[in-house]
Design an enzyme around this catalytic site. Structure first.
Site, mmCIF file in Angstrom:
data_model
loop_
_atom_site.group_PDB
_atom_site.id
_atom_site.type_symbol
_atom_site.label_atom_id
_atom_site.label_comp_id
_atom_site.label_asym_id
_atom_site.label_seq_id
_atom_site.Cartn_x
_atom_site.Cartn_y
_atom_site.Cartn_z
ATOM 1 N N CYS A 380 0.840 -1.200 0.000
ATOM 2 C CA CYS A 380 0.000 0.000 0.000
ATOM 3 C C CYS A 380 0.879 1.256 0.000
ATOM 4 O O CYS A 380 1.470 1.576 -1.026
ATOM 5 C CB CYS A 380 -0.975 -0.063 1.178
ATOM 6 S SG CYS A 380 -2.483 0.861 0.832
ATOM 7 N N HIS A 519 -3.522 -5.317 0.530
ATOM 8 C CA HIS A 519 -2.918 -5.886 1.743
ATOM 9 C C HIS A 519 -2.952 -7.412 1.707
ATOM 10 O O HIS A 519 -3.866 -8.030 2.266
ATOM 11 C CB HIS A 519 -3.670 -5.379 2.981
ATOM 12 C CG HIS A 519 -3.447 -3.922 3.236
ATOM 13 N ND1 HIS A 519 -2.375 -3.450 3.950
ATOM 14 C CD2 HIS A 519 -4.130 -2.831 2.822
ATOM 15 C CE1 HIS A 519 -2.421 -2.132 3.994
ATOM 16 N NE2 HIS A 519 -3.476 -1.730 3.309
ATOM 17 N N GLU A 521 -1.241 -9.464 3.296
ATOM 18 C CA GLU A 521 -1.032 -10.067 4.629
ATOM 19 C C GLU A 521 -2.344 -10.479 5.290
ATOM 20 O O GLU A 521 -2.369 -11.376 6.132
ATOM 21 C CB GLU A 521 -0.259 -9.095 5.527
ATOM 22 C CG GLU A 521 -1.009 -7.852 6.017
ATOM 23 C CD GLU A 521 -0.980 -6.676 5.045
ATOM 24 O OE1 GLU A 521 -0.684 -6.892 3.854
ATOM 25 O OE2 GLU A 521 -1.272 -5.532 5.473
HETATM 26 N N1 GLN Z 1 -2.054 6.594 3.030
HETATM 27 C C1 GLN Z 1 -2.130 5.858 1.809
HETATM 28 C C2 GLN Z 1 -3.492 5.979 1.148
HETATM 29 O O1 GLN Z 1 -4.468 6.320 1.763
HETATM 30 C C3 GLN Z 1 -1.791 4.403 2.018
HETATM 31 C C4 GLN Z 1 -2.766 3.671 2.873
HETATM 32 C C5 GLN Z 1 -2.248 2.367 3.364
HETATM 33 O O2 GLN Z 1 -1.042 2.127 3.362
HETATM 34 N N2 GLN Z 1 -3.115 1.492 3.843
HETATM 35 O O3 GLN Z 1 -3.604 5.704 -0.027
#
Ligand code: GLN
Length: 547
Positions: A380, A519, A521
């Site tokens: 992310c 994600h 994970e």
């Molecule tokens: N802050 C970033 C976004 O909102 C990444 C979010 C995250 O890593 N879950 O896109």
């Protein structure tokens, strides 16, 4: 109609209720039953989505897009049952539903009260899907006696009365403190905790007693006698080296047998525990070790990255190695050279995160991994940082950055390689957002499909070109820069099915450098390690052989 097991805690918090619930779920499955696990949290946030990871640890995201308590992650990792939005509820959500109904006039002029309106709302939540499984395990957050927990305790008491006799049981976790000076385990706090529970009308059927010392038979008898619980239903719970020992450990001390006895299920079907024996064998008998650095912002609280830590362990199990994790605070690279800190690691993870603090350090970590050819997994925000690094240092865009940081600072400093996503499609639904929307529940959340490029590394790792992974983000890499970045070797190897949203990037000329917007994970299990984590650890093993 499902049988219900209510799991409560007393004496102190952090006793491992979530783990005990998850392990019991796994043991019931091992005996051939179907299960679903639920968490009821007494706090007033509508969900944990807006809480800082420092407050509450990781936010676990479900396929259907709910931001939930991290215990739901344990539940999934132990049972493989995908959690749903309807498996997690807080006081905030309950009250918000009740007040919404009140404003709509649904209560037809009645005075709205905790009993019955709030408790009915909780019971309604407990009812959902009760015809789908053999057992519903419901964990109540907090400890008995907390003011905000009372409506939940009252609701489960009423619920057990509403159901036919024998359909609900109560399992209570407590602590037996050890007094070194007198060399004694003390049972009094447990007695008081059970007394508290009984005073609100709940008599526990099973007591799980955490203890750092062996519990002598006569203490078990005493607890049984004073707490009015059968002696065999007083279950000792000792500290474990790995959480994945929990199902076998609880089975050895008779937890699943006690639960089935309490329901009068006899004879109990034999358990099939081979899967857990294999899991434990892989943990206890690794054939090597790799060192992985997690370069993040919330490094003082490991729970903030719970699922990543677990997924790395699973990746290690797939390769029969132990994964040693070091937590590196990204902010140290504001002043320190990354090489001094990151040299010697066999792989680097840059996890998800929010806000600008620490991001320059993460960009440096991505640069270090790219130039030194160290395996890198960016999750992310970790993918967004890898793209910004590539844009700045390879594609000739020195002011590349994310709109997230400019929005936060209230000024325009960066070329927005990562921009605020304002509309997208989910299945057949079109979703729209504005910059000044509420913060709660407005991100791109839950499972989305992605198409992987034929011949890409990720397609080989997944063994398919269609995947579905869970998301939680507001910002997105801009495809405007795709051609430029791909010409430099950073391939956009995974895209949303409509081709508009980059899901995965990978460096061509690198042993293992992958950034994912989702994600992975969250879907990894000890008995089914996520392919990305399994292959990432495999690459780390290879790096370890080179040094
Ligand atoms: N802050 C970033 C976004 O909102 C990444 C979010 C995250 O890593 N879950 O896109």
């Amino acid at each position: 109609m499902a049988r219900y097991i209510f799991i409560t805690g007393g004496v102190v918090s952090s006793l491992g209720k979530g783990l005990a619930s998850a392990a019991l779920g796994a043991l019931l499955q091992a005996r051939g039953f179907s299960v679903r696990l639920r968490k009821l949290d007494p706090y007033l946030n509508v969900d944990p989505g807006t809480m800082s990871p420092f407050e509450h640890g990781e936010v676990f995201v479900t396929d259907d897009g709910a931001e939930t308590d991290l215990d739901l992650g344990h539940y999934e990792r132990f049972t493989g049952v995908a959690a749903r939005a309807t498996d997690s509820v807080s006081s905030g959500r309950i009250y918000s539903n009740v007040l919404e109904k009140e404003r709509r006039g649904d209560y037809l002029g009645k005075t709205i009260q905790v009993i019955p309106h709030v408790t009915n709302e909780i019971k309604h939540f407990l009812d959902i899907g009760d015809n789908e499984v053999d057992f519903m395990l419901c964990e109540i957050g907090g400890t008995v006696g907390d003011i905000e927990g009372l409506p939940f305790f009252e609701a489960i008491r009423q619920f057990s009365q509403d159901r036919p006799r024998g359909q609900c049981i109560f399992m209570h976790l407590t602590l037996l403190p050890y007094l070194a000076a007198s060399g004694e385990l003390k049972t009094k706090p447990t007695q008081h905790s059970v007394k508290e529970l009984r005073s609100i009308g709940i008599a526990p059927d099973v007591l799980v007693c955490r203890s750092e010392q062996p519990i002598p038979e006569k203490e078990r008898e005493k607890i049984g006698l004073f707490c009015n619980v059968r002696k065999e239903n007083v279950i000792p719970a000792y500290d474990l080296v790995s959480i994945y020992e929990a199902p076998l450990a609880y089975h050895r001390v008779g937890l699943d047998q006690a639960v089935l006895d309490a329901f009068g299920i006899s004879p109990a079907p034999r358990p099939h525990l081979a899967v857990w024996e294999d899991v434990v064998d892989r943990i206890h008998n690794p054939e090597g070790e790799v060192r992985v650095a997690i370069v993040g912002k919330y490094t003082q609280l490991e729970d903030a990255y719970k699922s990543i830590r677990e997924a790395l362990t699973h990746g290690g199990m797939a390769n029969r190695v132990k994964v040693r994790v070091d937590w590196v605070d990204a902010e140290v690279f504001d002043t320190e050279d990354p090489a001094a800190r990151l040299e010697g690691f066999h792989a680097i993870v840059v996890p998800g995160g929010f806000g600008e603090r620490g991001t320059e350090g993460k960009i440096k970590a991505a640069e270090f991994a790219r130039t030194r050819k160290i395996p890198y997994l960016g999750i992310c925000l970790g993918m967004q940082m890898a793209v910004i690094e590539a844009a700045r240092n390879v594609a000739g865009l020195p002011t590349a950055g994310s709109e997230e940081f400019d929005h936060e600072a209230g000024q325009t400093r960066f070329e927005p390689v990562v921009y605020h996503l304002k509309e997208w499609v989910q299945g057949s639904r079109r979703i729209e957002r504005r910059v000044d929307d509420d913060k709660g529940g407005t991100m791109r959340l839950g499972a989305y499909e992605a198409k992987l490029a034929e011949g890409s590394r990720v397609a080989a790792i997944y063994g398919t070109t269609r995947i579905e992974e869970r998301h939680r983000h507001r910002y997105e890499v801009d495809t405007k820069y795709r051609d430029k970045l791909e010409a430099c070797g950073l391939k956009f190897s995974g895209m949303s099915p409509d081709g508009r949203l980059p899901e995965i990037v990978e460096w061509d000329d690198h042993p293992w450098f992958i950034g994912v917007q989702f994600h992975p994970e969250l879907k990894s299990k000890p008995f089914a390690p996520h392919p990305l984590f399994a292959d990432f650890v495999r690459a780390a093993v290879e790096t370890s052989r080179l040094v």
